[in-house]
Design a protein around this motif. Sequence first.
Motif, PDB file in Angstrom:
ATOM      1  N   GLN A   1      -5.942   3.886  -3.618  1.00  0.00           N
ATOM      2  CA  GLN A   1      -5.367   2.690  -4.232  1.00  0.00           C
ATOM      3  C   GLN A   1      -4.356   3.064  -5.315  1.00  0.00           C
ATOM      4  O   GLN A   1      -3.284   2.450  -5.413  1.00  0.00           O
ATOM      5  CB  GLN A   1      -6.474   1.836  -4.836  1.00  0.00           C
ATOM      6  N   MET A   2      -4.699   4.061  -6.124  1.00  0.00           N
ATOM      7  CA  MET A   2      -3.783   4.487  -7.187  1.00  0.00           C
ATOM      8  C   MET A   2      -2.447   4.943  -6.615  1.00  0.00           C
ATOM      9  O   MET A   2      -1.378   4.559  -7.108  1.00  0.00           O
ATOM     10  CB  MET A   2      -4.433   5.610  -8.000  1.00  0.00           C
ATOM     11  N   VAL A   3      -2.504   5.758  -5.571  1.00  0.00           N
ATOM     12  CA  VAL A   3      -1.275   6.265  -4.960  1.00  0.00           C
ATOM     13  C   VAL A   3      -0.472   5.122  -4.339  1.00  0.00           C
ATOM     14  O   VAL A   3       0.767   5.070  -4.456  1.00  0.00           O
ATOM     15  CB  VAL A   3      -1.611   7.341  -3.914  1.00  0.00           C
ATOM     16  N   SER A   4      -1.161   4.186  -3.708  1.00  0.00           N
ATOM     17  CA  SER A   4      -0.468   3.049  -3.093  1.00  0.00           C
ATOM     18  C   SER A   4       0.182   2.164  -4.150  1.00  0.00           C
ATOM     19  O   SER A   4       1.308   1.680  -3.960  1.00  0.00           O
ATOM     20  CB  SER A   4      -1.459   2.229  -2.257  1.00  0.00           C
ATOM     21  N   VAL A   5      -0.519   1.940  -5.259  1.00  0.00           N
ATOM     22  CA  VAL A   5       0.049   1.133  -6.347  1.00  0.00           C
ATOM     23  C   VAL A   5       1.294   1.812  -6.915  1.00  0.00           C
ATOM     24  O   VAL A   5       2.300   1.158  -7.216  1.00  0.00           O
ATOM     25  CB  VAL A   5      -1.012   0.898  -7.442  1.00  0.00           C
ATOM     26  N   HIS A   6       1.243   3.130  -7.063  1.00  0.00           N
ATOM     27  CA  HIS A   6       2.415   3.849  -7.563  1.00  0.00           C
ATOM     28  C   HIS A   6       3.606   3.688  -6.614  1.00  0.00           C
ATOM     29  O   HIS A   6       4.738   3.431  -7.063  1.00  0.00           O
ATOM     30  CB  HIS A   6       2.081   5.329  -7.734  1.00  0.00           C
ATOM     31  N   VAL A   7       3.354   3.819  -5.314  1.00  0.00           N
ATOM     32  CA  VAL A   7       4.444   3.696  -4.340  1.00  0.00           C
ATOM     33  C   VAL A   7       5.043   2.290  -4.384  1.00  0.00           C
ATOM     34  O   VAL A   7       6.277   2.119  -4.378  1.00  0.00           O
ATOM     35  CB  VAL A   7       3.927   4.032  -2.928  1.00  0.00           C
ATOM     36  N   MET A   8       4.181   1.283  -4.471  1.00  0.00           N
ATOM     37  CA  MET A   8       4.690  -0.088  -4.528  1.00  0.00           C
ATOM     38  C   MET A   8       5.446  -0.347  -5.824  1.00  0.00           C
ATOM     39  O   MET A   8       6.440  -1.085  -5.848  1.00  0.00           O
ATOM     40  CB  MET A   8       3.528  -1.070  -4.369  1.00  0.00           C
ATOM     41  N   ALA A   9       4.985   0.243  -6.917  1.00  0.00           N
ATOM     42  CA  ALA A   9       5.696   0.082  -8.181  1.00  0.00           C
ATOM     43  C   ALA A   9       7.093   0.683  -8.098  1.00  0.00           C
ATOM     44  O   ALA A   9       8.072   0.105  -8.601  1.00  0.00           O
ATOM     45  CB  ALA A   9       4.896   0.733  -9.311  1.00  0.00           C
ATOM     46  N   MET A  10       7.208   1.827  -7.455  1.00  0.00           N
ATOM     47  CA  MET A  10       8.523   2.439  -7.301  1.00  0.00           C
ATOM     48  C   MET A  10       9.429   1.605  -6.392  1.00  0.00           C
ATOM     49  O   MET A  10      10.640   1.525  -6.600  1.00  0.00           O
ATOM     50  CB  MET A  10       8.376   3.854  -6.734  1.00  0.00           C
ATOM     51  N   ARG A  11       8.862   0.940  -5.390  1.00  0.00           N
ATOM     52  CA  ARG A  11       9.668   0.047  -4.552  1.00  0.00           C
ATOM     53  C   ARG A  11      10.179  -1.126  -5.370  1.00  0.00           C
ATOM     54  O   ARG A  11      11.341  -1.531  -5.243  1.00  0.00           O
ATOM     55  CB  ARG A  11       8.818  -0.462  -3.383  1.00  0.00           C
TER      56      ARG A  11
ATOM     57  N   LEU B   1      19.546 -13.494 -10.258  1.00  0.00           N
ATOM     58  CA  LEU B   1      18.511 -13.589 -11.285  1.00  0.00           C
ATOM     59  C   LEU B   1      17.127 -13.781 -10.686  1.00  0.00           C
ATOM     60  O   LEU B   1      16.142 -13.243 -11.194  1.00  0.00           O
ATOM     61  CB  LEU B   1      18.838 -14.759 -12.229  1.00  0.00           C
ATOM     62  N   ALA B   2      17.014 -14.527  -9.588  1.00  0.00           N
ATOM     63  CA  ALA B   2      15.719 -14.761  -8.953  1.00  0.00           C
ATOM     64  C   ALA B   2      15.121 -13.451  -8.440  1.00  0.00           C
ATOM     65  O   ALA B   2      13.934 -13.176  -8.636  1.00  0.00           O
ATOM     66  CB  ALA B   2      15.865 -15.771  -7.812  1.00  0.00           C
ATOM     67  N   GLN B   3      15.932 -12.649  -7.765  1.00  0.00           N
ATOM     68  CA  GLN B   3      15.445 -11.347  -7.299  1.00  0.00           C
ATOM     69  C   GLN B   3      15.078 -10.448  -8.474  1.00  0.00           C
ATOM     70  O   GLN B   3      14.090  -9.719  -8.423  1.00  0.00           O
ATOM     71  CB  GLN B   3      16.515 -10.685  -6.437  1.00  0.00           C
ATOM     72  N   HIS B   4      15.891 -10.489  -9.519  1.00  0.00           N
ATOM     73  CA  HIS B   4      15.624  -9.666 -10.702  1.00  0.00           C
ATOM     74  C   HIS B   4      14.284 -10.047 -11.335  1.00  0.00           C
ATOM     75  O   HIS B   4      13.454  -9.175 -11.640  1.00  0.00           O
ATOM     76  CB  HIS B   4      16.760  -9.838 -11.706  1.00  0.00           C
ATOM     77  N   ASP B   5      14.039 -11.343 -11.527  1.00  0.00           N
ATOM     78  CA  ASP B   5      12.797 -11.784 -12.164  1.00  0.00           C
ATOM     79  C   ASP B   5      11.587 -11.492 -11.288  1.00  0.00           C
ATOM     80  O   ASP B   5      10.532 -11.090 -11.783  1.00  0.00           O
ATOM     81  CB  ASP B   5      12.868 -13.286 -12.455  1.00  0.00           C
ATOM     82  N   SER B   6      11.710 -11.688  -9.974  1.00  0.00           N
ATOM     83  CA  SER B   6      10.590 -11.425  -9.069  1.00  0.00           C
ATOM     84  C   SER B   6      10.205  -9.951  -9.079  1.00  0.00           C
ATOM     85  O   SER B   6       9.021  -9.602  -9.175  1.00  0.00           O
ATOM     86  CB  SER B   6      10.959 -11.861  -7.650  1.00  0.00           C
ATOM     87  N   ALA B   7      11.198  -9.073  -8.988  1.00  0.00           N
ATOM     88  CA  ALA B   7      10.915  -7.637  -9.001  1.00  0.00           C
ATOM     89  C   ALA B   7      10.379  -7.196 -10.352  1.00  0.00           C
ATOM     90  O   ALA B   7       9.478  -6.345 -10.423  1.00  0.00           O
ATOM     91  CB  ALA B   7      12.188  -6.856  -8.664  1.00  0.00           C
ATOM     92  N   ALA B   8      10.880  -7.775 -11.439  1.00  0.00           N
ATOM     93  CA  ALA B   8      10.413  -7.397 -12.774  1.00  0.00           C
ATOM     94  C   ALA B   8       8.961  -7.801 -12.979  1.00  0.00           C
ATOM     95  O   ALA B   8       8.168  -7.035 -13.548  1.00  0.00           O
ATOM     96  CB  ALA B   8      11.298  -8.034 -13.837  1.00  0.00           C
ATOM     97  N   ARG B   9       8.579  -8.990 -12.519  1.00  0.00           N
ATOM     98  CA  ARG B   9       7.186  -9.431 -12.659  1.00  0.00           C
ATOM     99  C   ARG B   9       6.245  -8.556 -11.842  1.00  0.00           C
ATOM    100  O   ARG B   9       5.176  -8.144 -12.319  1.00  0.00           O
ATOM    101  CB  ARG B   9       7.057 -10.894 -12.241  1.00  0.00           C
ATOM    102  N   ALA B  10       6.622  -8.269 -10.597  1.00  0.00           N
ATOM    103  CA  ALA B  10       5.784  -7.422  -9.749  1.00  0.00           C
ATOM    104  C   ALA B  10       5.661  -6.022 -10.331  1.00  0.00           C
ATOM    105  O   ALA B  10       4.559  -5.440 -10.353  1.00  0.00           O
ATOM    106  CB  ALA B  10       6.362  -7.359  -8.337  1.00  0.00           C
TER     107      ALA B  10
END
Length: 220
Positions: free
Chosen positions: A105-115, A126-135
């Motif tokens: 799970q840790m490795v998967s979370v890291h990979v998703m964070a980098m995406r 701005l919508a894409q920017h805010d969505s990616a920033a929140r995630a």
Amino acid sequence: MNTAPDLTTSTITAATDQIEAAEAPRIKLQSHGFAIDHQDQELGERLMANALGVADREAMHGIIRQLVKASVNGESPDEVNLSFMISMVKSIKPRDSIEAMLVAQMVSVHVMAMRCAHHLANADNLAQHDSAARALGRLARTFPAQIEALNRYRSHGEPAITVQNVSVGDGGKAIVGNVTQHARVIVSDKNPPSAARNAPKASGSRRRRDSADAKREAPA
């Protein structure tokens, strides 16, 4: 009396040491799934299971299938990304199935964070920017929480206590923990000594007053 060596135990121990010392094989993605890239399929599976910290073939295949799905880039799994994820799992060295699942799970979370970081850097509006920033923010907070959970599990839930520069004088007592000391907490009781010092002064004043009254009452 000479005792013959246990050849069976020695052979098993030597084989186990070789498995632990050998490098885990790579995973090759196929159209129908994945395969362990090793000449000896059975030995390759044991090496991979040992690297992932799981006990049997079924657990090993389950963890790898989950990592394959988490490695998807676009619409298909990414073999380079998968190799990185498995390498990170091996470097953390999970010791049992609980740790294997948490580390995956840790490795998967890291990979998703980098995406999410990639999407944030390439946001078109701005919508894409805010969505990616929140995630990215949620994933970034999750990762250290997972590290803390792994550390607690490995230490059996006991918090680590670090004591530095402890000095105890003769007759003193050591205090382990957080100690807060305030100057106003220490209050000395000065009333008994003050009363003792003031007592003779009070008696002297009383004698002087008695002597003055006697002089005024004496006949001229």
